[in-house]
Design a protein around this motif. Structure first.
Motif, mmCIF file in Angstrom:
data_model
loop_
_atom_site.group_PDB
_atom_site.id
_atom_site.type_symbol
_atom_site.label_atom_id
_atom_site.label_comp_id
_atom_site.label_asym_id
_atom_site.label_seq_id
_atom_site.Cartn_x
_atom_site.Cartn_y
_atom_site.Cartn_z
ATOM 1 N N THR A 125 20.787 -40.334 -17.321
ATOM 2 C CA THR A 125 21.661 -40.091 -18.472
ATOM 3 C C THR A 125 20.865 -40.228 -19.760
ATOM 4 O O THR A 125 19.821 -40.897 -19.793
ATOM 5 N N GLN A 126 21.355 -39.548 -20.803
ATOM 6 C CA GLN A 126 20.789 -39.686 -22.147
ATOM 7 C C GLN A 126 21.934 -39.838 -23.132
ATOM 8 O O GLN A 126 22.918 -39.102 -23.059
ATOM 9 N N ALA A 127 21.789 -40.793 -24.031
ATOM 10 C CA ALA A 127 22.772 -40.961 -25.112
ATOM 11 C C ALA A 127 22.263 -40.146 -26.305
ATOM 12 O O ALA A 127 21.091 -40.224 -26.658
ATOM 13 N N ARG A 128 23.158 -39.358 -26.908
ATOM 14 C CA ARG A 128 22.790 -38.523 -28.050
ATOM 15 C C ARG A 128 23.826 -38.689 -29.155
ATOM 16 O O ARG A 128 25.035 -38.747 -28.874
ATOM 17 N N THR A 129 23.332 -38.741 -30.374
ATOM 18 C CA THR A 129 24.212 -38.799 -31.542
ATOM 19 C C THR A 129 24.606 -37.381 -31.905
ATOM 20 O O THR A 129 23.796 -36.456 -31.805
ATOM 21 N N CYS A 130 25.850 -37.208 -32.304
ATOM 22 C CA CYS A 130 26.319 -35.878 -32.691
ATOM 23 C C CYS A 130 25.584 -35.411 -33.953
ATOM 24 O O CYS A 130 25.213 -36.225 -34.805
ATOM 25 N N PRO A 131 25.379 -34.084 -34.086
ATOM 26 C CA PRO A 131 24.652 -33.549 -35.246
ATOM 27 C C PRO A 131 25.470 -33.681 -36.537
ATOM 28 O O PRO A 131 26.661 -34.003 -36.505
ATOM 29 N N ALA A 132 24.824 -33.393 -37.684
ATOM 30 C CA ALA A 132 25.472 -33.455 -39.006
ATOM 31 C C ALA A 132 26.754 -32.632 -38.983
ATOM 32 O O ALA A 132 26.815 -31.558 -38.377
ATOM 33 N N GLY A 133 27.768 -33.159 -39.614
ATOM 34 C CA GLY A 133 29.065 -32.492 -39.654
ATOM 35 C C GLY A 133 29.991 -32.939 -38.530
ATOM 36 O O GLY A 133 31.153 -32.538 -38.481
ATOM 37 N N PHE A 134 29.483 -33.737 -37.598
ATOM 38 C CA PHE A 134 30.278 -34.254 -36.471
ATOM 39 C C PHE A 134 30.091 -35.763 -36.405
ATOM 40 O O PHE A 134 29.044 -36.284 -36.763
ATOM 41 N N ALA A 135 31.087 -36.448 -35.918
ATOM 42 C CA ALA A 135 31.005 -37.905 -35.831
ATOM 43 C C ALA A 135 30.917 -38.341 -34.382
ATOM 44 O O ALA A 135 31.459 -37.685 -33.485
ATOM 45 N N GLY A 136 30.229 -39.445 -34.129
ATOM 46 C CA GLY A 136 30.206 -40.041 -32.801
ATOM 47 C C GLY A 136 28.922 -39.782 -32.028
ATOM 48 O O GLY A 136 27.920 -39.329 -32.571
ATOM 49 N N ALA A 137 28.993 -40.078 -30.747
ATOM 50 C CA ALA A 137 27.853 -39.919 -29.844
ATOM 51 C C ALA A 137 28.379 -39.481 -28.481
ATOM 52 O O ALA A 137 29.563 -39.624 -28.188
ATOM 53 N N VAL A 138 27.495 -38.928 -27.667
ATOM 54 C CA VAL A 138 27.857 -38.492 -26.315
ATOM 55 C C VAL A 138 26.811 -39.011 -25.334
ATOM 56 O O VAL A 138 25.682 -39.297 -25.714
ATOM 57 N N THR A 139 27.219 -39.111 -24.098
ATOM 58 C CA THR A 139 26.281 -39.418 -23.022
ATOM 59 C C THR A 139 26.207 -38.192 -22.128
ATOM 60 O O THR A 139 27.241 -37.690 -21.664
ATOM 61 N N ILE A 140 25.011 -37.719 -21.915
ATOM 62 C CA ILE A 140 24.784 -36.521 -21.088
ATOM 63 C C ILE A 140 24.231 -37.001 -19.746
ATOM 64 O O ILE A 140 23.295 -37.798 -19.701
ATOM 65 N N THR A 141 24.830 -36.523 -18.648
ATOM 66 C CA THR A 141 24.435 -36.942 -17.298
ATOM 67 C C THR A 141 24.017 -35.711 -16.475
ATOM 68 O O THR A 141 24.700 -34.677 -16.507
ATOM 69 N N CYS A 142 22.915 -35.849 -15.735
ATOM 70 C CA CYS A 142 22.443 -34.774 -14.847
ATOM 71 C C CYS A 142 22.809 -35.117 -13.411
ATOM 72 O O CYS A 142 22.465 -36.197 -12.906
ATOM 73 N N THR A 143 23.509 -34.210 -12.751
ATOM 74 C CA THR A 143 23.853 -34.376 -11.338
ATOM 75 C C THR A 143 23.453 -33.119 -10.578
ATOM 76 O O THR A 143 24.093 -32.065 -10.719
ATOM 77 N N ASP A 144 22.375 -33.223 -9.847
ATOM 78 C CA ASP A 144 21.878 -32.133 -8.997
ATOM 79 C C ASP A 144 21.832 -30.785 -9.717
ATOM 80 O O ASP A 144 22.375 -29.787 -9.258
ATOM 81 N N GLY A 145 21.184 -30.766 -10.888
ATOM 82 C CA GLY A 145 20.965 -29.512 -11.614
ATOM 83 C C GLY A 145 22.043 -29.149 -12.606
ATOM 84 O O GLY A 145 21.926 -28.160 -13.333
ATOM 85 N N SER A 146 23.135 -29.907 -12.686
ATOM 86 C CA SER A 146 24.218 -29.626 -13.627
ATOM 87 C C SER A 146 24.379 -30.794 -14.595
ATOM 88 O O SER A 146 24.326 -31.950 -14.184
ATOM 89 N N VAL A 147 24.614 -30.452 -15.895
ATOM 90 C CA VAL A 147 24.831 -31.511 -16.880
ATOM 91 C C VAL A 147 26.312 -31.636 -17.177
ATOM 92 O O VAL A 147 27.067 -30.670 -17.100
ATOM 93 N N ALA A 148 26.706 -32.840 -17.509
ATOM 94 C CA ALA A 148 28.091 -33.124 -17.918
ATOM 95 C C ALA A 148 28.031 -34.061 -19.103
ATOM 96 O O ALA A 148 27.125 -34.882 -19.229
ATOM 97 N N VAL A 149 29.007 -33.894 -20.004
ATOM 98 C CA VAL A 149 29.109 -34.751 -21.186
ATOM 99 C C VAL A 149 30.210 -35.758 -20.953
ATOM 100 O O VAL A 149 31.253 -35.469 -20.449
#
Length: 149
Positions: A125-149
């Protein structure tokens, strides 16, 4: 010690297999020659490491000749494999371990925001901060070639 058994010519005798072997046999003695009339002994399989694709499966138990067992693939792989014992040799005879695939660097969209992430291994997993103009953060997870937020 050694046990001597005297039999008359042409007689038959049932014998059991030595430790580490399975089966049984009937032997006959004719003119000083011992022959196996029926049956036989086959070597059992001791625990070993068996290959399935690029995975290595550890078999810790002893299998008797002709027996088989199901083994779940190790971490980083998916699937199950059937392992069989034939004359003292363990072999993968069915199924396959397939490596779980990671996710290449890319972007993912969440609520209209494009969020870049770097290469991920399966299960990472990777934690990412939302870009300018958006608030918050997301966690991105890789499961067997597919990503999910």
């Amino acid at each position: 010690g050694r046990r001597i058994i005297k039999k008359t010519a042409g007689s038959q005798m049932a014998v059991s297999c030595a430790a580490g072997f399975s089966g049984a046999a009937t032997i006959r003695c004719d003119q000083g020659q011992v022959t196996v009339e029926e049956g036989g002994c086959n070597q059992n399989c001791q625990g070993a490491v068996v290959a399935s694709g690029s995975a290595r499966l550890s078999v810790d138990s002893t299998l008797v000749h002709s027996a088989s067992m199901q083994v779940t693939c190790p971490d980083g792989f998916r699937g199950t494999v059937t392992i069989s014992c034939q004359s003292g040799v363990l072999r993968a005879v069915g199924g396959l371990c397939t490596a779980l695939v990671g996710c290449p660097a890319s972007t993912v969209t969440s609520n209209g925001a494009n969020i870049a992430y770097s290469t991920l291994s399966h299960g990472e997993t990777q934690a990412r901060t939302c870009p300018a103009g958006f608030a918050g953060a997301v966690t991105i997870t890789c499961t067997d070639g597919s990503v999910a937020v």
